[in-house]
Design an enzyme around this catalytic site. Structure first.
Site, mmCIF file in Angstrom:
data_model
loop_
_atom_site.group_PDB
_atom_site.id
_atom_site.type_symbol
_atom_site.label_atom_id
_atom_site.label_comp_id
_atom_site.label_asym_id
_atom_site.label_seq_id
_atom_site.Cartn_x
_atom_site.Cartn_y
_atom_site.Cartn_z
ATOM 1 N N LYS A 9 1.319 3.674 -3.193
ATOM 2 C CA LYS A 9 0.846 5.067 -3.164
ATOM 3 C C LYS A 9 2.002 6.041 -3.407
ATOM 4 C CE LYS A 9 -3.643 4.792 -1.985
ATOM 5 N NZ LYS A 9 -4.751 5.441 -2.690
ATOM 6 N N TYR A 34 0.844 -1.208 0.000
ATOM 7 C CA TYR A 34 0.000 0.000 0.000
ATOM 8 C C TYR A 34 0.876 1.254 0.000
ATOM 9 C CZ TYR A 34 -3.760 3.156 1.634
ATOM 10 O OH TYR A 34 -4.685 4.170 1.769
HETATM 11 P P1 NAD Z 1 -12.774 1.864 0.474
HETATM 12 O O1 NAD Z 1 -12.075 0.553 0.552
HETATM 13 O O2 NAD Z 1 -14.137 1.973 1.060
HETATM 14 O O3 NAD Z 1 -12.841 2.388 -1.026
HETATM 15 C C1 NAD Z 1 -11.982 1.969 -2.060
HETATM 16 C C2 NAD Z 1 -12.817 1.683 -3.296
HETATM 17 O O4 NAD Z 1 -11.946 1.326 -4.390
HETATM 18 C C3 NAD Z 1 -13.772 0.496 -3.094
HETATM 19 O O5 NAD Z 1 -15.053 0.820 -3.577
HETATM 20 C C4 NAD Z 1 -13.139 -0.615 -3.934
HETATM 21 O O6 NAD Z 1 -14.065 -1.569 -4.401
HETATM 22 C C5 NAD Z 1 -12.479 0.195 -5.047
HETATM 23 N N1 NAD Z 1 -11.381 -0.527 -5.708
HETATM 24 C C6 NAD Z 1 -10.358 -1.195 -5.117
HETATM 25 N N2 NAD Z 1 -9.543 -1.715 -6.061
HETATM 26 C C7 NAD Z 1 -10.071 -1.361 -7.269
HETATM 27 C C8 NAD Z 1 -9.699 -1.606 -8.616
HETATM 28 N N3 NAD Z 1 -8.602 -2.326 -8.917
HETATM 29 N N4 NAD Z 1 -10.478 -1.104 -9.613
HETATM 30 C C9 NAD Z 1 -11.594 -0.383 -9.327
HETATM 31 N N5 NAD Z 1 -11.996 -0.125 -8.061
HETATM 32 C C10 NAD Z 1 -11.246 -0.602 -7.048
HETATM 33 O O7 NAD Z 1 -11.776 2.911 1.170
HETATM 34 P P2 NAD Z 1 -11.901 4.495 1.393
HETATM 35 O O8 NAD Z 1 -11.581 4.764 2.810
HETATM 36 O O9 NAD Z 1 -13.136 5.017 0.798
HETATM 37 O O10 NAD Z 1 -10.638 5.006 0.544
HETATM 38 C C11 NAD Z 1 -10.763 5.673 -0.709
HETATM 39 C C12 NAD Z 1 -9.389 6.162 -1.158
HETATM 40 O O11 NAD Z 1 -8.860 7.093 -0.208
HETATM 41 C C13 NAD Z 1 -8.349 5.054 -1.313
HETATM 42 O O12 NAD Z 1 -7.541 5.317 -2.434
HETATM 43 C C14 NAD Z 1 -7.525 5.175 -0.045
HETATM 44 O O13 NAD Z 1 -6.199 4.711 -0.230
HETATM 45 C C15 NAD Z 1 -7.578 6.662 0.212
HETATM 46 N N6 NAD Z 1 -7.373 6.968 1.644
HETATM 47 C C16 NAD Z 1 -8.362 6.774 2.558
HETATM 48 C C17 NAD Z 1 -8.120 7.019 3.899
HETATM 49 C C18 NAD Z 1 -9.190 6.865 4.958
HETATM 50 O O14 NAD Z 1 -8.855 7.009 6.132
HETATM 51 N N7 NAD Z 1 -10.427 6.593 4.653
HETATM 52 C C19 NAD Z 1 -6.838 7.460 4.307
HETATM 53 C C20 NAD Z 1 -5.858 7.615 3.355
HETATM 54 C C21 NAD Z 1 -6.124 7.379 2.012
#
Ligand code: NAD
Ligand code: UDP
Length: 312
Positions: free
Chosen positions: A149, A145
């Site tokens: 990223k 991860y």
């Molecule tokens: P989440 O897991 O709910 O959402 C991720 C989404 O991406 C899901 O709907 C999943 O099905 C989709 N996905 C995964 N792999 C895929 C692929 N190969 N093709 C198409 N879709 C795909 O998580 P979230 O918390 O909503 O995170 C959203 C984004 O924000 C991510 O990129 C995550 O790294 C980033 N982020 C979130 C947080 C947090 O605290 N929520 C912190 C840092 C970064």
């Protein structure tokens, strides 16, 4: 003017809230997701909106569409899910970034990358500023991860320098709220679900590690503000709530707010689990005129209410 916007990972926790906000602001939204950690139920209420389209697609494969803006959120975000198939996680971050940047270049769209505080790894400076290069173990459990990223940030910056693609890099710090999956595995949803079911609260390690928790509505607000900044501002910019808590404090707070009889039990600390994390949001304050409004108690109360309706 109505913009046409692509949101990858749009059926996930943050993506679904983003789609909803962008539609409410009068835009046309295409939501792309492979449903690995997201689910249709997160966006089902948007399906009767004629300006909303849902596409099942994996970002590791090229995708062509004409849009004005792309928000690239596709990537599992919870350690248990991103470690389930680490090779796929790297591919999603890196090939997903290449495919979406290639698309942005071809159609001259503006593109925002959902990066993460994990680029700082287990940080040795505190709080974390954007100028800090981080402390990441490239062969550890979290590397798929973190390094994925980091490579995505490198791709974004170079598509900008080499091909003039208009980019925005947002480093998101721990964000929580309604629509997290009950089995997501991240700490806030785990503790709330455990407390509501009267199960033991699983505290990893001694619980002295810290995180700073941002409510989803503040985060989405910061994300849209970043997309709307002038083309000369690319980031990276930290977006998160600087109020820092130990994980033990979080467990105690959730027990108190739910009125649960659950007990806190110890579980081993996963390897490379960062000991401290707190965003320095000076840059976000300056460039986005943004700061979080919802503090932890209020955000937890809303999230607990949500889980009461979904957890049986
Ligand atoms: P989440 O897991 O709910 O959402 C991720 C989404 O991406 C899901 O709907 C999943 O099905 C989709 N996905 C995964 N792999 C895929 C692929 N190969 N093709 C198409 N879709 C795909 O998580 P979230 O918390 O909503 O995170 C959203 C984004 O924000 C991510 O990129 C995550 O790294 C980033 N982020 C979130 C947080 C947090 O605290 N929520 C912190 C840092 C970064
Ligand atoms: N954590 C915990 N119990 C859980 C889930 C997580 O004690 O059931 C801890 C975890 O070890 C970490 C912190 O809570 O120190 C935040 O974990 P999360 O998976 O939410 O996010 P990240 O570590 O990626 O910030």
């Amino acid at each position: 003017m109505r913009k046409k916007i692509l949101v990858t990972g749009g059926a996930g926790f943050l993506g679904s809230h983003l789609c909803e906000r962008l539609l409410n602001e009068g835009n046309e939204v295409v939501c792309l997701d492979n449903y690995f950690t997201g689910q249709k139920s997160n966006v089902v209420h948007l399906l009767n909106n004629p300006y909303f389209e849902l596409v099942r697609h994996d970002v590791t494969m090229p995708f062509y569409i004409e849009v004005d803006e792309i928000y690239n959120l596709a990537c599992p975000a919870s350690p248990i899910h991103y470690q389930f198939n680490p090779i796929k996680t790297v591919k999603t971050s890196v090939m997903g970034a290449i495919n979406m940047l290639g698309l942005a270049k071809r159609i001259k769209a503006k593109i925002l990358q959902a990066s993460t505080s994990e680029v700082y790894g287990d940080p040795q400076i505190h709080p974390q500023t954007e100028s800090y290069w981080g402390h990441v173990n490239p062969i550890g459990e979290r590397a798929c991860y973190d390094e994925g990223k980091r490579a995505a940030e490198t791709l974004f910056v170079n598509y900008h320098k080499q091909n003039n693609v208009r980019i925005k890099i947002m480093r998101i710090f721990n964000t929580y709220g309604p629509r997290m999956h009950p089995n997501d595995g991240r700490v806030v949803s785990n503790f709330i679900v455990q407390a509501l079911k009267g199960e033991d609260i699983t505290l990893y390690g001694d619980g002295q590690q810290t995180r700073s928790f941002c409510y989803y509505s503040d985060l989405i607000d910061g994300m849209i503000r970043l997309m709307n900044t002038g083309d000369d501002f690319t980031g990276p910019v930290n977006v998160g709530n600087p109020n820092e808590f130990t994980i033990r404090e979080l467990a105690e707070k959730i027990i108190q707010l739910t009125g649960s009889g659950s007990k806190i039990i110890s579980r081993p600390l996963p390897s490379d689990d960062p000991m401290q994390r707190q965003p320095d949001i000076t840059l976000a304050r300056q460039k986005l005129n943004w700061e979080p409004k919802i503090q932890l108690d209020e955000g937890l109360m809303h999230t607990i209410e949500y889980f009461k309706t979904t957890v049986k």
